[in-house]
Design an enzyme around this catalytic site. Structure first.
Site, PDB file in Angstrom:
ATOM      1  N   ASP A   1       0.809  -1.227   0.000  1.00 11.07           N
ATOM      2  CA  ASP A   1       0.000   0.000   0.000  1.00 11.07           C
ATOM      3  C   ASP A   1       0.839   1.271   0.000  1.00 11.07           C
ATOM      4  OD1 ASP A   1      -2.329  -1.506  -0.003  1.00 11.07           O
ATOM      5  OD2 ASP A   1      -2.493  -1.503   2.183  1.00 11.07           O
ATOM      6  N   SER A   2       1.991   1.217  -0.638  1.00 13.89           N
ATOM      7  CA  SER A   2       2.875   2.385  -0.652  1.00 13.89           C
ATOM      8  C   SER A   2       3.303   2.779  -2.053  1.00 13.89           C
ATOM      9  CB  SER A   2       4.131   2.111   0.203  1.00 13.89           C
ATOM     10  OG  SER A   2       3.783   1.882   1.554  1.00 13.89           O
TER      11      SER A   2
END
Length: 322
Positions: free
Chosen positions: A266-267
């Site tokens: 999620d980055s």
């Protein structure tokens, strides 16, 4: 700092026709002229004098007209990004020659990225959709694809959950000849080699609520872009049942984030984000419905932007989205 073309108009050749940017944000189509067809070109290189002039001259020299032009040169960062929409006569300027002419400019400026697409000639992007239990993003994409509003060809749908043959989704897929692959996964065996084999001929992947973490080996093995939809504004509530976590916390603003998948969970670089207000009047059902609606809209907009060459990498973990 966003530099519009008017700020660099002095570099344009006199015989190049620059039209209003009213087309920005709209899909290119062939309705502009019965003879001229539209194309789009994106360019990324180190900033230098004369880039816009060279690009516009390239189009004008073959009788093409510029419909819209966006330029971005970050402050204190010596890089140049542009996206141009133009129309041209394919008899006077062949598809092959277009690539060669822009490639010559790319070599002149040592471009990191120079891509042309002609929607009415070039094949659509071929994609595969991966999902788990939830169908809302898949259904939205299938319906938009059916209506011609999503410029992709869907090669297959892959899920780690089995679906009954009489469901709406399965009937739709069967009717349109889209293969559905059930690949049961576990913590010990995510069967990534099998999934890689199924998607090897695609141009990019879409995680339409696929609740599995793709390993670094998978991403390296695939070697192309993977787009994910996240259930909130990153960073946000993590773990199981995030909508209930947010609901119980009494949040007043919910969101969705579409981003590229990287090895760090999620980055990845963000493509699109959307938000919606919620209040004490929402119950859990309306809260979840709003959240799912955001996810559908955010994902489909990100995919459409990607296919229209609106998304370019910027730095190590950002994007330029024209």
């Amino acid at each position: 700092m966003l530099r519009r073309i008017s700020e660099r108009a002095s570099g344009f050749a006199k015989n190049s026709i620059l039209r209003s940017s009213r087309f920005h944000g709209e899909s290119l189509d062939s309705s502009v002229s019965p003879v001229l067809i539209p194309g789009v070109h994106v360019f990324h290189c180190q900033d230098a004098v004369g880039i816009v002039a060279k690009l516009s001259d390239c189009i004008a020299a073959k009788g093409g007209n510029i419909l819209g032009y966006d330029v971005f040169v970050p402050e204190n960062n010596n890089v140049f990004y542009s996206r141009s929409e133009f129309i041209f006569d394919p008899v006077k300027w062949s598809r092959k020659q277009i690539d060669e002419d822009f490639q010559t400019i790319a070599q002149t400026f040592g471009a990191m990225n120079s891509v042309v697409r002609v929607p009415s000639i070039d094949p659509k992007y071929k994609i595969a959709l991966l999902l788990s239990k939830q169908d809302h993003c898949l259904v939205e994409m299938l319906h938009r694809w059916q209506d011609g509003k999503l410029p992709v060809d869907i090669s297959c749908v892959i899920s780690n959950h089995e679906r009954a043959s009489n469901t709406h989704v399965m009937r739709f897929l069967e009717r349109h000849g889209i293969p559905y692959h059930y690949v049961s996964t576990s913590k010990e065996n995510k069967r990534e080699d099998e999934i890689l084999d199924l998607v090897k001929d695609t141009d990019f992947l879409v995680l339409a609520r696929y609740m599995q973490i793709l390993s670094g080996n998978f991403l390296k093995g695939y070697g192309k872009d993977v787009i994910n939809i996240h259930h909130g504004l990153l960073p946000s509530f993590k773990g199981g049942n995030p909508a209930k976590q947010a609901f119980d916390a009494g949040v007043k603003l919910i969101g969705a984030t579409s981003h590229f998948v990287t090895e760090e969970l999620d980055s990845g670089p963000i493509i699109e984000q959307m938000v919606e207000s919620v209040s004490h009047r929402d119950n859990l059902r309306s809260f979840v419905q709003k959240s799912e609606d955001l996810e559908k809209k955010c994902l489909t907009k990100a995919i459409k932007s990607y296919c229209e060459l609106r998304v370019l990498p910027y730095g190590t973990n950002k994007t330029v989205v024209f």
